[in-house]
Design an enzyme around this catalytic site. Structure first.
Site, PDB file in Angstrom:
ATOM      1  N   GLY A 259     108.303  23.955  -2.261  1.00  0.00           N
ATOM      2  CA  GLY A 259     109.034  23.207  -3.273  1.00  0.00           C
ATOM      3  C   GLY A 259     108.868  21.725  -3.022  1.00  0.00           C
ATOM      4  O   GLY A 259     108.489  21.318  -1.917  1.00  0.00           O
TER       5      GLY A 259
ATOM      6  N   CYS B 160     106.010  26.463   3.697  1.00  0.00           N
ATOM      7  CA  CYS B 160     106.105  25.015   3.466  1.00  0.00           C
ATOM      8  C   CYS B 160     107.568  24.561   3.402  1.00  0.00           C
ATOM      9  O   CYS B 160     108.244  24.579   4.422  1.00  0.00           O
ATOM     10  CB  CYS B 160     105.300  24.640   2.216  1.00  0.00           C
ATOM     11  SG  CYS B 160     105.007  22.873   2.108  1.00  0.00           S
ATOM     12  N   TYR B 161     108.072  24.208   2.226  1.00  0.00           N
ATOM     13  CA  TYR B 161     109.491  23.848   2.121  1.00  0.00           C
ATOM     14  C   TYR B 161     110.348  24.993   2.673  1.00  0.00           C
ATOM     15  O   TYR B 161     111.389  24.761   3.299  1.00  0.00           O
ATOM     16  CB  TYR B 161     109.826  23.577   0.650  1.00  0.00           C
ATOM     17  CG  TYR B 161     111.270  23.189   0.395  1.00  0.00           C
ATOM     18  CD1 TYR B 161     111.712  21.905   0.674  1.00  0.00           C
ATOM     19  CD2 TYR B 161     112.176  24.113  -0.124  1.00  0.00           C
ATOM     20  CE1 TYR B 161     113.035  21.548   0.437  1.00  0.00           C
ATOM     21  CE2 TYR B 161     113.501  23.767  -0.368  1.00  0.00           C
ATOM     22  CZ  TYR B 161     113.926  22.482  -0.087  1.00  0.00           C
ATOM     23  OH  TYR B 161     115.239  22.129  -0.324  1.00  0.00           O
TER      24      TYR B 161
ATOM     25  N   HIS C  53     100.015  26.835   2.842  1.00  0.00           N
ATOM     26  CA  HIS C  53     100.241  27.725   1.692  1.00  0.00           C
ATOM     27  C   HIS C  53      99.294  28.926   1.730  1.00  0.00           C
ATOM     28  O   HIS C  53      98.141  28.802   1.343  1.00  0.00           O
ATOM     29  CB  HIS C  53     100.028  26.948   0.387  1.00  0.00           C
ATOM     30  CG  HIS C  53     101.133  25.998   0.095  1.00  0.00           C
ATOM     31  ND1 HIS C  53     102.241  26.342  -0.631  1.00  0.00           N
ATOM     32  CD2 HIS C  53     101.332  24.711   0.473  1.00  0.00           C
ATOM     33  CE1 HIS C  53     103.064  25.321  -0.706  1.00  0.00           C
ATOM     34  NE2 HIS C  53     102.531  24.311  -0.041  1.00  0.00           N
TER      35      HIS C  53
ATOM     36  N   GLU D 236      99.253  31.359  -0.205  1.00  0.00           N
ATOM     37  CA  GLU D 236      99.030  31.909  -1.541  1.00  0.00           C
ATOM     38  C   GLU D 236      97.885  31.253  -2.296  1.00  0.00           C
ATOM     39  O   GLU D 236      97.444  31.762  -3.309  1.00  0.00           O
ATOM     40  CB  GLU D 236     100.316  31.823  -2.371  1.00  0.00           C
ATOM     41  CG  GLU D 236     100.769  30.407  -2.766  1.00  0.00           C
ATOM     42  CD  GLU D 236     101.579  29.680  -1.685  1.00  0.00           C
ATOM     43  OE1 GLU D 236     101.391  29.982  -0.495  1.00  0.00           O
ATOM     44  OE2 GLU D 236     102.377  28.794  -2.042  1.00  0.00           O
TER      45      GLU D 236
ATOM     46  N   GLY E 285      80.531  39.746 -22.669  1.00  0.00           N
ATOM     47  CA  GLY E 285      79.975  40.980 -22.114  1.00  0.00           C
ATOM     48  C   GLY E 285      80.168  41.034 -20.610  1.00  0.00           C
ATOM     49  O   GLY E 285      79.903  42.034 -19.963  1.00  0.00           O
ATOM     50  N   GLY E 286      80.652  39.943 -20.036  1.00  0.00           N
ATOM     51  CA  GLY E 286      80.941  39.914 -18.603  1.00  0.00           C
ATOM     52  C   GLY E 286      82.256  40.630 -18.308  1.00  0.00           C
ATOM     53  O   GLY E 286      82.967  41.050 -19.223  1.00  0.00           O
TER      54      GLY E 286
ATOM     55  N   ASP F 287      85.227  39.635 -16.979  1.00  0.00           N
ATOM     56  CA  ASP F 287      86.525  39.032 -17.293  1.00  0.00           C
ATOM     57  C   ASP F 287      86.871  39.138 -18.771  1.00  0.00           C
ATOM     58  O   ASP F 287      87.963  39.573 -19.131  1.00  0.00           O
ATOM     59  CB  ASP F 287      86.546  37.560 -16.876  1.00  0.00           C
ATOM     60  CG  ASP F 287      85.968  37.358 -15.487  1.00  0.00           C
ATOM     61  OD1 ASP F 287      85.990  38.319 -14.706  1.00  0.00           O
ATOM     62  OD2 ASP F 287      85.481  36.250 -15.199  1.00  0.00           O
TER      63      ASP F 287
ATOM     64  N   ARG G 113      74.125  21.613 -20.271  1.00  0.00           N
ATOM     65  CA  ARG G 113      75.450  22.249 -20.197  1.00  0.00           C
ATOM     66  C   ARG G 113      76.398  21.699 -21.252  1.00  0.00           C
ATOM     67  O   ARG G 113      77.122  22.433 -21.899  1.00  0.00           O
ATOM     68  CB  ARG G 113      76.073  21.991 -18.825  1.00  0.00           C
ATOM     69  CG  ARG G 113      75.535  22.850 -17.731  1.00  0.00           C
ATOM     70  CD  ARG G 113      76.467  22.762 -16.518  1.00  0.00           C
ATOM     71  NE  ARG G 113      76.158  23.794 -15.562  1.00  0.00           N
ATOM     72  CZ  ARG G 113      75.173  23.728 -14.678  1.00  0.00           C
ATOM     73  NH1 ARG G 113      74.416  22.659 -14.633  1.00  0.00           N
ATOM     74  NH2 ARG G 113      74.945  24.723 -13.847  1.00  0.00           N
TER      75      ARG G 113
ATOM     76  N   LYS H  86      88.711  37.756  -8.950  1.00  0.00           N
ATOM     77  CA  LYS H  86      87.727  38.659  -9.534  1.00  0.00           C
ATOM     78  C   LYS H  86      87.932  40.116  -9.085  1.00  0.00           C
ATOM     79  O   LYS H  86      87.872  41.037  -9.894  1.00  0.00           O
ATOM     80  CB  LYS H  86      86.332  38.196  -9.115  1.00  0.00           C
ATOM     81  CG  LYS H  86      85.218  38.837  -9.894  1.00  0.00           C
ATOM     82  CD  LYS H  86      84.889  37.970 -11.043  1.00  0.00           C
ATOM     83  CE  LYS H  86      83.695  38.366 -11.829  1.00  0.00           C
ATOM     84  NZ  LYS H  86      83.470  37.367 -12.881  1.00  0.00           N
TER      85      LYS H  86
HETATM   86  P1  XMP Z   1      75.913  27.378  -7.962  1.00  0.00           P
HETATM   87  O1  XMP Z   1      74.573  27.227  -8.584  1.00  0.00           O
HETATM   88  O2  XMP Z   1      76.810  26.212  -8.215  1.00  0.00           O
HETATM   89  O3  XMP Z   1      76.597  28.642  -8.678  1.00  0.00           O
HETATM   90  O4  XMP Z   1      75.842  27.712  -6.501  1.00  0.00           O
HETATM   91  C1  XMP Z   1      77.819  29.198  -8.323  1.00  0.00           C
HETATM   92  C2  XMP Z   1      78.181  30.231  -9.373  1.00  0.00           C
HETATM   93  O5  XMP Z   1      78.479  29.575 -10.611  1.00  0.00           O
HETATM   94  C3  XMP Z   1      77.623  30.062 -11.627  1.00  0.00           C
HETATM   95  N1  XMP Z   1      77.302  28.917 -12.471  1.00  0.00           N
HETATM   96  C4  XMP Z   1      77.815  28.712 -13.691  1.00  0.00           C
HETATM   97  N2  XMP Z   1      78.642  29.464 -14.450  1.00  0.00           N
HETATM   98  N3  XMP Z   1      78.533  27.855 -16.158  1.00  0.00           N
HETATM   99  C5  XMP Z   1      78.994  29.043 -15.684  1.00  0.00           C
HETATM  100  O6  XMP Z   1      79.720  29.735 -16.416  1.00  0.00           O
HETATM  101  C6  XMP Z   1      77.702  27.043 -15.467  1.00  0.00           C
HETATM  102  O7  XMP Z   1      77.313  25.994 -15.942  1.00  0.00           O
HETATM  103  C7  XMP Z   1      77.320  27.503 -14.169  1.00  0.00           C
HETATM  104  N4  XMP Z   1      76.531  27.005 -13.215  1.00  0.00           N
HETATM  105  C8  XMP Z   1      76.517  27.891 -12.180  1.00  0.00           C
HETATM  106  C9  XMP Z   1      76.429  30.656 -10.917  1.00  0.00           C
HETATM  107  O8  XMP Z   1      75.801  31.638 -11.726  1.00  0.00           O
HETATM  108  C10 XMP Z   1      77.072  31.221  -9.682  1.00  0.00           C
HETATM  109  O9  XMP Z   1      77.653  32.486  -9.933  1.00  0.00           O
END
Ligand code: XMP
Length: 530
Positions: free
Chosen positions: A58, A85-86, A188, A190, A243-244, A246, A315, A386
């Site tokens: 806290g 901590c607190y 911490h 957590e 499709g991942g 999460d 990006r 994850k």
């Molecule tokens: P690096 O290359 O930084 O990657 O060692 C660590 C993890 O992050 C993923 N990665 C990304 N994921 N957008 C994402 O959604 C990005 O721009 C991006 N760059 C890297 C990479 O695949 C690995 O799992």
């Protein structure tokens, strides 16, 4: 409504921003944990189902006027207590120790030294796993990284307590009165940065409090479903699927929580997906009973990428376009749902590693932040790791091959081409990558590797195919194993395997003359090339 009585760890909240995470971490290890305000009546704490009590962190100072205090009767209940901590300062303050303002605020990572002797465990590392189960640091190494965030510090420990661990700036980083089962940690456990934090909380809950592990994946799911219902009400939710793991787990939770007409699932094809990926993802999602709209926006993404070489620019272009298209689908009062995980929301962990402070995560784009302010973003996974999401996925009936799918970055193949993106380069990279992954699967190695992919080096190398010399691209193969993605090792394939993949790529993919396998660790290398 009758509620099942679980063995429970009760968390008294003293106002830390991360109190919720304490409960999440404990529940992740299958013990039920519940957060209540610090002034909760003592009768509630005395309930026999409460097997142990945690005092959260806290922002206050224990000696400040009006600071949240604990009812001292809690120490007479005979239940195990852990102060964080607190919370540690509170118990020191209450039991006759002394707390003072530290010379300086201690904030960030610290190396913790566990005092084995004091804890009654042999100093010999080989004997550690058999150490005393009443030790908070059971099954953790003598040196470990923890996360500190405090101004005040314990100056004198109460009678009956021993020092269990120290750090450079905290001589009382952890104290324990094992006879009374009262423990305290200045750091911490957590938060993500504390390496063995979940293990420490598990030790407290299971070994010290003897709480039974009754909180299963089924409970995770029903809790998440209730949260979604409470937050969404009658509003409409737009959910973008990649499709991942999460986003798929979240789609299944939304399906369980809400009537079909309230949810719109979309899959945005950004033109830099892997070979046949869009089709495969759509088929997989359909098999899971999900109705998904396929938005083919590949042209809209590829056009602005023309001639762009710089990875962060790639990006940004892809991230912007994605948000633009996504927001075009979120109308008036609609909500947006995102499969954001706990590591995604920690600011200091950028996707490109700690050296880079620019976070390119589209889950926190300005438009999304605006929606968050308006309470229009659903992120029920944002306190999960994850591995916990995978457990939920399994409970929701996701097949293993989807649960254990390798991560694939949002900017996709655009950051796998080490130069500007062209149709021809995309074709080459897609074909080479597909061969690599197919061979990994055929060799039964897919689940042994955490992430595998091909990249395309745009400088060219000479090769001889038939009688002709060819001036073609070089394909880089990378396969790594990791649990935290902050460090990674390259996967030691058999030479025969690598030879087979290289042969297939050079022979089957037009335009490739060389195949190289990357044996760089992270650090210093990163997982992806740009
Ligand atoms: P690096 O290359 O930084 O990657 O060692 C660590 C993890 O992050 C993923 N990665 C990304 N994921 N957008 C994402 O959604 C990005 O721009 C991006 N760059 C890297 C990479 O695949 C690995 O799992």
């Amino acid at each position: 409504m009758t509620q099942e009585k679980f063995d429970t760890i009760l968390i008294l909240d003293f106002g830390s921003q991360v109190t919720q995470l304490i409960a999440r971490r404990i529940r992740a290890r299958n013990v039920h944990a519940e957060i209540v305000p610090f002034h909760t009546p003592i009768e509630r704490m005395a309930d026999p189902a409460i097997k142990g009590i945690i005092f959260s962190g806290g922002p206050a100072s224990v000696y400040a006027k009006g600071s949240p205090q604990v009812n001292p009767e809690v120490f007479d209940l005979g239940k195990p207590i852990l102060g964080i901590c607190y919370g540690l300062q509170l118990l020191a303050h209450n039991l006759g120790g002394k707390v003072e303002r530290g010379e300086r605020r201690e904030y960030g990572k610290a190396e913790l030294h566990v005092r084995n002797k004091e804890e009654g465990i042999s100093l010999r590392p080989e004997l550690r796993p058999r150490g005393n189960k009443n030790n908070l640091f059971y099954k953790t190494p003598p040196k470990q990284i923890v996360w500190m965030s405090h101004g005040d510090a314990v100056r004198k420990i109460p009678r009956g307590f021993k020092v269990a661990a120290t750090s450079a700036h905290s001589p009382y980083a952890s104290i324990a009165d094992r006879a009374r089962k009262i423990y305290g940690v200045q750091f911490h456990p957590e938060v993500w940065h504390t390496e063995y934090g979940t293990q420490i909380l598990e030790n407290f809950a299971k070994n010290i409090c003897k709480a039974r592990a009754q909180w299963t994946a089924k409970h995770f799911v029903s809790e998440a479903v209730q949260e979604i219902r409470a937050q969404v009400g009658k509003r409409h939710v737009v959910h973008a699927l990649s499709g991942g793991v999460d986003s798929t787990v979240l789609a299944l939770l939304l399906k369980k929580a809400l009537p079909a007409k309230q949810v719109k699932n979309i899959f945005i094809d950004n033109g830099v997906l892997r070979l046949h990926e869009a089709k495969e993802v759509m088929v997989n999602l359909k098999k899971l009973g999900l109705t998904v709209q396929h938005v083919d926006a590949s042209k809209e993404f590829l056009k602005p990428l023309e001639g762009v070489v710089e990875p962060e620019t790639k990006r940004k272009i892809i991230g912007r376009k994605f948000i633009e298209i996504l927001m075009g689908n979120v109308h008036a009062k609609d909500m947006l749902s995102q499969g954001t995980l706990y590591p995604d929301v920690i600011e200091s962990v950028s996707v490109r590693g700690p050296s880079d402070t620019i976070k390119t995560h589209h889950n926190r784009a300005p438009e999304v932040l605006e929606l968050i302010k308006e309470g229009r973003v659903v992120e029920p996974l944002k306190e999960f790791f994850k591995d916990e999401v995978r457990v939920i996925g399994k409970e929701l009936g996701m097949p293993d091959e989807l649960i254990w799918r390798h991560p694939f970055p949002g900017p996709g193949l655009a950051i796998g081409i080490l130069g500007d993106v062209t149709e021809e380069r995309l074709r080459i990279l897609r074909e080479a990558d597909a061969i690599f992954i197919e061979e990994i699967r055929n060799a039964g190695l897919y689940n042994k590797v955490t992430e595998a992919f091909a990249a395309l080096d745009t400088s060219r190398a000479v090769g001889v195919k038939g009688d002709e010399r060819e001036y073609g691209y070089m394909i880089l193969l990378r396969a790594i194993t990791t649990t935290d993605f902050m460090t990674a090792d390259w996967y030691p394939f058999e030479p025969e395997f690598l030879g087979r993949v290289a042969n297939r790529i050079v022979n089957e993919v037009r335009g490739v003359t060389r195949v190289l396998y990357d044996i760089t660790q992270k650090p210093p290398g990163t997982i992806r090339y740009m």
